[in-house]
Design a protein around this motif. Structure first.
Motif, PDB file in Angstrom:
ATOM      1  N   SER A 248      62.803  39.288  38.153  1.00 19.81           N
ATOM      2  CA  SER A 248      62.806  37.835  37.965  1.00 19.81           C
ATOM      3  C   SER A 248      64.146  37.457  37.354  1.00 19.81           C
ATOM      4  O   SER A 248      64.415  37.762  36.189  1.00 19.81           O
ATOM      5  CB  SER A 248      61.653  37.427  37.039  1.00 19.81           C
ATOM      6  OG  SER A 248      61.708  36.066  36.717  1.00 19.81           O
TER       7      SER A 248
ATOM      8  N   GLU B  65      61.864  40.670  33.537  1.00 20.90           N
ATOM      9  CA  GLU B  65      62.497  39.379  33.327  1.00 20.90           C
ATOM     10  C   GLU B  65      63.977  39.563  33.014  1.00 20.90           C
ATOM     11  O   GLU B  65      64.319  40.247  32.065  1.00 20.90           O
ATOM     12  CB  GLU B  65      61.796  38.625  32.192  1.00 20.90           C
ATOM     13  CG  GLU B  65      60.308  38.399  32.423  1.00 20.90           C
ATOM     14  CD  GLU B  65      60.009  37.623  33.686  1.00 20.90           C
ATOM     15  OE1 GLU B  65      60.647  36.575  33.922  1.00 20.90           O
ATOM     16  OE2 GLU B  65      59.131  38.067  34.457  1.00 20.90           O
TER      17      GLU B  65
ATOM     18  N   ALA C 201      55.269  35.474  42.611  1.00 19.74           N
ATOM     19  CA  ALA C 201      55.417  36.167  41.334  1.00 19.74           C
ATOM     20  C   ALA C 201      54.407  35.689  40.305  1.00 19.74           C
ATOM     21  O   ALA C 201      54.208  36.341  39.275  1.00 19.74           O
ATOM     22  CB  ALA C 201      56.834  35.977  40.791  1.00 19.74           C
TER      23      ALA C 201
ATOM     24  N   ALA D 292      60.927  30.182  37.761  1.00 17.74           N
ATOM     25  CA  ALA D 292      60.149  31.389  37.481  1.00 17.74           C
ATOM     26  C   ALA D 292      60.359  31.954  36.079  1.00 17.74           C
ATOM     27  O   ALA D 292      59.730  32.961  35.727  1.00 17.74           O
ATOM     28  CB  ALA D 292      60.464  32.469  38.516  1.00 17.74           C
TER      29      ALA D 292
ATOM     30  N   ARG E 174      56.658  42.451  36.538  1.00 18.57           N
ATOM     31  CA  ARG E 174      58.008  41.912  36.641  1.00 18.57           C
ATOM     32  C   ARG E 174      58.924  42.442  35.551  1.00 18.57           C
ATOM     33  O   ARG E 174      58.478  42.786  34.458  1.00 18.57           O
ATOM     34  CB  ARG E 174      57.973  40.377  36.546  1.00 18.57           C
ATOM     35  CG  ARG E 174      57.203  39.726  37.634  1.00 18.57           C
ATOM     36  CD  ARG E 174      56.717  38.313  37.344  1.00 18.57           C
ATOM     37  NE  ARG E 174      57.707  37.424  36.763  1.00 18.57           N
ATOM     38  CZ  ARG E 174      57.540  36.102  36.682  1.00 18.57           C
ATOM     39  NH1 ARG E 174      56.433  35.547  37.152  1.00 18.57           N
ATOM     40  NH2 ARG E 174      58.466  35.350  36.138  1.00 18.57           N
TER      41      ARG E 174
END
Length: 556
Positions: free
Chosen positions: A406, A385, A500, A86, A383
């Motif tokens: 994520s 990261e 996602a 991801a 998201r």
């Protein structure tokens, strides 16, 4: 009970996607110990997998098989869905595979010698490039300097990025070409490391890297193709069939579009547009792009909050415990946050914001909350990261705001030797807090951040479950209360990663109607001792029902 419910599910999905068992040639993979999640995220098992001639799953353990079906014997091997990373950097991985790798260097001097050896074998290269150094693994734990590089290479520039990609080590020739002198000011969001006399040492942090990057040769389509080939072959060999490319500019955007049109992408790519690219408005205006074969999907933007913890670039609310005068760096300034959020969410694109430190995470969550109220976009599965260091009071906000964290499990096992030094004991409660986040009810997409970490997803599964490195250290696990179960970690690298990317309709499980992306491996990750998960080897990798990697014929 399992077979009955599975067949019912199969029949329902067959009707919904219009697949008929009476269609032409199909493939039946038999004699496997198969695992997948169902659509509800529950782990199920099967022994046979039926794939249609379009490369999609027809059913698991079918009662009827159409005439003319090709049968393949799995020889009692374990079959899993293709794994999804991801968060990675596809061409960065390819570049790393084609450059000098400093990941295992034990000292600054050893790293410099490796660079010199590489340069001797690549005399045609205008710049000598490499990646992977990490001063935290060297005995003195000090940043390197240009002088050591100058002793081995002084006639051509050297560019070596730190393992996290947030710092560069260069020689004096590179500093000279970039025009960096003792009087050059630090750029916003960056730092030129200097010695006690104010002289640039050859280490550039975050945005200061751009000063040298601007004078380096530009990437070409030919180089992109070489990087794509190298990265694709490597990912398929370790069982990754899809990845989320975390930040591409317009040149790579155009390159991917061309390769997708030629059906010449080795793995499925969910690409995030770089928020810093000057042509971002044009790319957003082009709209969402999804190829019919699902090898390229572009509907998100990657923005940059702060730097990395190892280089003390992660933005913290309170100073670093081991550097009381430092709070880290913001790569995007606070006054620029509203414009980015409104621009991206207003265009209907998912926004994926890099945030490692607790200040950066808090600022990003605050801005998401404000933007959802004014502009909307909460349904876009936005998201954060990395979500690496989070203030305890902010942990529950991810689920409340429906913002996906994520995360990359091997970051924790790589950082365990320095994270507590940087943060102190108290802040560790909200650091690498996978279990707390997943228990709050939010999906947890997992990846590696390759080439920052090694791409092998079984290393990530192992780290997530054990909180140990591959030497089984520490013995009890590092902050083991945040460990995941193997089922939770597996979901992070499959269904949650697909979710996602807005791709759970096509990827993430081997349920009927989805692409037949799967791997055969040499051991059962759900039964072996957790400490051995990382040792899993991929025997074969299949994408859309076609074999794309075979360990017995690859020479690896």
């Amino acid at each position: 009970m399992y077979k009955k419910s599975l067949l019912t599910l199969s029949a329902t999905l067959l009707l919904s996607v219009g697949i008929s068992l009476s269609l032409s040639a199909a493939t039946l993979v038999t004699n496997v110990k198969g695992y997948t999640l169902n659509e509800q995220g529950k782990l199920i098992q099967f022994k046979r997998l039926l794939v249609d001639d379009n490369g999609k799953v027809v059913s698991l353990d079918p009662n009827k098989v159409p005439a003319g079906t090709t049968k393949l014997d799995g020889h009692d091997k374990v079959l899993l869905p293709g794994l999804i990373d991801a968060h990675g950097h596809l061409l960065g991985l390819g570049g790393n595979l084609l450059e000098v790798d400093l990941r295992e260097s034990g000292t600054m001097q050893e790293a410099a010698q490796w660079v010199a050896q590489y340069a001797m074998g690549h005399a045609d290269q205008e710049w000598i490039k490499g990646r992977g150094w990490n001063q935290e693994l060297w005995s003195d734990r000090s940043f390197p300097n240009a002088e050591v590089l100058d002793d081995v290479i002084s006639n051509k520039p050297v560019w070596l990025t730190r393992v996290d990609g947030h710092a560069a080590w260069v020689n004096s020739k590179a500093l000279e070409l970039a025009g960096i002198t003792n009087d050059t000011p630090d750029p916003a969001g960056g730092q030129i490391i200097r010695d006690e006399n104010g002289q640039a040492t050859g280490v550039l942090i975050d945005n200061a890297m751009d000063l040298v990057a601007e004078v380096m040769p530009k990437q070409s389509s030919k180089l992109y193709q070489a990087q794509l080939k190298a990265a694709g072959e490597h990912l398929l060999s370790v069982g990754i069939t899809a990845m989320h490319d975390a930040g591409i500019g317009h040149h790579v955007y155009d390159f991917y579009l061309a390769r997708a049109a030629e059906q010449n992408l080795p793995v499925r790519i969910y690409a995030m547009l770089s928020a810093t690219d000057p042509t971002l408005p044009d790319m957003l205006d082009t709209g969402i792009i999804r190829s019919s074969d699902d090898f390229l999907f572009i509907r998100s933007v990657k923005a940059y909050g702060d730097g990395a913890l190892g280089s003390r670039g992660a933005a913290l609310i309170k100073p670093y415990s081991d550097a009381p005068h430092q709070h880290g760096l913001l790569l995007t300034q606070p006054e620029d946050f509203p414009k980015i959020f409104q621009q991206v969410l207003g265009a209907g694109f998912q926004l994926n914001f890099h945030a490692i430190g607790d200040r950066a995470n808090q600022m990003v969550l605050d801005e998401f909350e404000r933007t959802f109220s004014s502009t909307g976009g909460q349904e876009l599965r936005n998201r954060v990261e990395h979500a690496q260091v989070i203030a305890v009071e902010d942990l529950s906000r991810f689920a409340e705001l429906k913002v996906l964290p994520s995360m990359q499990p091997t970051h924790a096992t790589s950082d365990k030797n320095m994270a507590e030094d940087r943060l102190g004991k108290e802040r560790m409660e909200g650091a690498y807090a996978w279990k707390t986040l997943i228990d709050s009810g939010i999906p947890l997409p997992l990846g590696s951040d390759f080439p920052v970490e090694l791409a092998n997803p079984f290393y990530g599964l192992h780290a997530a479950v054990t909180r140990q490195d591959r030497n089984n250290q520490p013995v009890a696990g590092w902050y083991p209360e945040q460990a995941l179960t193997i089922e939770q970690a597996f979901k992070g690298f499959t269904l949650d990663a697909a979710y996602a990317a807005h791709m759970e309709d096509a990827l993430g499980t081997l349920t009927p109607g989805k692409w037949a992306d799967f791997i055969l491996v040499d051991q059962d990750i759900f039964e072996v001792p957790a400490q051995d998960i990382w040792k899993t080897k991929v025997i074969q990798t299949w994408v859309a029902g076609e074999k794309v990697f075979d360990a017995n014929t690859s020479g690896e």
